[in-house]
Motif scaffolding. Structure first.
Motif, PDB file in Angstrom:
ATOM      1  N   ALA A 103       0.830  -1.208   0.000  1.00  0.00           N
ATOM      2  CA  ALA A 103       0.000   0.000   0.000  1.00  0.00           C
ATOM      3  C   ALA A 103       0.861   1.253   0.000  1.00  0.00           C
ATOM      4  N   ALA A 104       1.945   1.222   0.766  1.00  0.00           N
ATOM      5  CA  ALA A 104       2.832   2.383   0.820  1.00  0.00           C
ATOM      6  C   ALA A 104       3.610   2.549  -0.480  1.00  0.00           C
ATOM      7  N   VAL A 105       4.089   1.445  -1.037  1.00  0.00           N
ATOM      8  CA  VAL A 105       4.890   1.510  -2.270  1.00  0.00           C
ATOM      9  C   VAL A 105       4.034   1.901  -3.471  1.00  0.00           C
ATOM     10  N   GLN A 106       2.818   1.312  -3.525  1.00  0.00           N
ATOM     11  CA  GLN A 106       1.951   1.564  -4.678  1.00  0.00           C
ATOM     12  C   GLN A 106       1.100   2.819  -4.517  1.00  0.00           C
ATOM     13  N   GLY A 107       1.142   3.424  -3.335  1.00  0.00           N
ATOM     14  CA  GLY A 107       0.366   4.636  -3.124  1.00  0.00           C
ATOM     15  C   GLY A 107      -1.108   4.384  -2.936  1.00  0.00           C
ATOM     16  N   TRP A 108      -1.467   3.172  -2.455  1.00  0.00           N
ATOM     17  CA  TRP A 108      -2.880   2.899  -2.194  1.00  0.00           C
ATOM     18  C   TRP A 108      -3.383   3.816  -1.091  1.00  0.00           C
ATOM     19  N   ALA A 109      -4.625   4.240  -1.220  1.00  0.00           N
ATOM     20  CA  ALA A 109      -5.230   5.084  -0.189  1.00  0.00           C
ATOM     21  C   ALA A 109      -6.623   4.574   0.117  1.00  0.00           C
ATOM     22  N   GLY A 110      -7.235   5.159   1.110  1.00  0.00           N
ATOM     23  CA  GLY A 110      -8.604   4.790   1.439  1.00  0.00           C
ATOM     24  C   GLY A 110      -8.715   3.413   2.057  1.00  0.00           C
ATOM     25  N   ALA A 111      -9.776   2.689   1.685  1.00  0.00           N
ATOM     26  CA  ALA A 111     -10.117   1.414   2.315  1.00  0.00           C
ATOM     27  C   ALA A 111      -8.987   0.386   2.286  1.00  0.00           C
ATOM     28  N   PRO A 112      -8.268   0.188   1.163  1.00  0.00           N
ATOM     29  CA  PRO A 112      -7.195  -0.820   1.172  1.00  0.00           C
ATOM     30  C   PRO A 112      -6.120  -0.534   2.224  1.00  0.00           C
ATOM     31  N   MET A 113      -5.733   0.722   2.367  1.00  0.00           N
ATOM     32  CA  MET A 113      -4.708   1.086   3.338  1.00  0.00           C
ATOM     33  C   MET A 113      -5.210   0.876   4.761  1.00  0.00           C
TER      34      MET A 113
END
Length: 412
Positions: A103-113
């Motif tokens: 999540a941190a590397v791919q820049g995921w935000a919101g619910a997945p993070m």
């Protein structure tokens, strides 16, 4: 009472024979990821989202879910044994931490993070708590158990100091999310061996009745265990708040003095003093009862934090914090000893994991309130929180002394 310090310290020599040197090393390494995860989460998600608020929220979700889940994990272990619990949770925790890293590397935000943070916190392995529960079953007397708890507190303090350092090294050498990848590696390399070495038997301590099989005896409800160990929980919440508020005050003072990068090193001295003195608890005569140790510890912590408030340089602040740490370590060891003595039969894992929850909640409260007061009133505001919770520890100890005097002695 021991006639010399050397005889008291000799109890440490018996510990490897009880649990094994290899197991002690594995247990030490297995708790390292969980000293890294809070700061690692903050570092990784602050960098990936560009927002300190988002990083702080991710850290808060992880810590709160750990605090809520820990007693439930302890209850599960009391019923089914540590081995089954750990072999189930360790892979899940490694996967959740991997998801946080992605999540941190791919820049995921919101619910997945948020989901990754929630699962990682809920599956956090209570290594220190489970290790203490193992010591309860394997030691044969209060001095031996006291030595084991002293060693565990020293190990916790050392990891508490080294964990953030590893985060800084990994983030600087590789990437902001690198500490999470390192945590995954440690969970797999040390957490899995710790799980494989866990006892199958849910019986965590000798039964008070020889006719009762601890593996099949009814287990007390979580609420009953928490009520029984409530004094120790109060003390541990206050110790956690002490840590969090001192960290906030030290950070603010370092910022005002133009050396923000030194805050971690100055604060770490308190942890080193605490860990060193935790090992010396075995020198305290058994005639000095646990409630007395609690109020003396709280008094010492509060008095020396008053000294910290008066300092105007990082050098003298560091020395005062080192002195304060000399009272923190023994007080923490005493809290765990109280937990062991107050916990009902069959509830030791719940009791020990509740201590982990207590210190996590305390650190969060201390950091939040200390940070607010530091911003409004300077370092003295945050250090004032530390003095207040020290007074609460002292009051808790004095209350236990009064209660103990009003009832017949049981030998505890």
């Amino acid at each position: 009472m021991h006639s010399s310090p050397f005889r008291a310290l000799a109890h440490y020599r018996s510990l490897p024979a009880l649990i094994g040197r290899r197991s002690m090393v594995i247990a030490f390494l297995a708790r390292a990821p969980y000293a890294m995860v809070p700061l690692g989460t903050m570092t990784a998600f602050t960098a990936s989202t560009g927002s300190v608020a988002q990083g702080g929220l991710a850290t808060g979700i992880t810590s709160i879910s750990t605090a809520v889940a820990s007693p439930l994990i302890g209850r599960w272990a009391d019923r089914r044994g540590q081995r089954r619990v750990l072999l189930t949770l360790t892979p899940l925790n490694a996967l959740a931490l991997t998801a946080m890293f992605l999540a941190a590397v791919q820049g995921w935000a919101g619910a997945p993070m948020w989901t990754a943070c929630l699962v990682a916190g809920a599956t956090c392995l209570p290594i220190g708590s489970f290790t203490r529960a193992r010591w309860v079953a394997r030691t044969s007397g209060p001095r031996e158990l006291g030595a084991a708890f002293s060693y565990e507190s020293m190990a916790d303090e050392l990891v508490f100091v080294l964990g953030p350092a590893l985060v800084g090294i990994a983030a600087s050498a590789a990437a902001p999310a690198a500490p999470l990848a390192l945590a995954v590696a440690l969970v797999l390399c040390a957490g899995l061996p710790f799980a494989l070495s866990a006892p199958d038997d849910p019986g965590d301590a000798p039964s008070s009745s020889p006719e009762v099989d601890p593996a099949t005896a009814p287990r007390p409800r979580i609420t009953a265990v928490l009520a029984a160990v409530a004094p120790a929980i109060v003390v541990m919440v206050c110790i956690g708040a002490f840590f969090g508020s001192v960290q906030a005050g030290t950070t603010e003072r370092a910022e005002l003095l133009g050396a923000p990068g030194s805050a971690g090193l100055v604060y770490a001295l308190m942890g080193l003093g605490s860990g060193a003195m935790a090992l010396m608890v075995v020198l305290v005569p058994e005639s000095v009862r646990l409630p007395t140790r609690v109020w003396v510890g709280g008094l010492g912590m509060g008095t020396l934090m008053g000294v910290v408030v008066l300092q105007d340089s990082l050098g003298t602040t560091a020395l005062a914090l080192l002195a304060a740490g000399l009272f923190v370590g023994p007080t923490m060891v005493t809290a765990f000893s109280l937990t062991e003595r107050l916990a009902p039969t069959g509830g030791i894992s719940v009791a020990m994991t509740s201590m982990q929850s207590a210190v996590t909640i305390g650190v969060s409260l201390g950091s939040s309130l200390g940070g607010l007061l530091a911003a409004a009133r300077g370092p003295a505001g945050a250090f004032g929180v530390a003095i207040t919770v020290s007074a609460c520890i002292c009051a808790c100890g004095l209350t236990m002394v009064l209660v103990e005097r009003r009832r017949p002695r049981t030998g505890k």
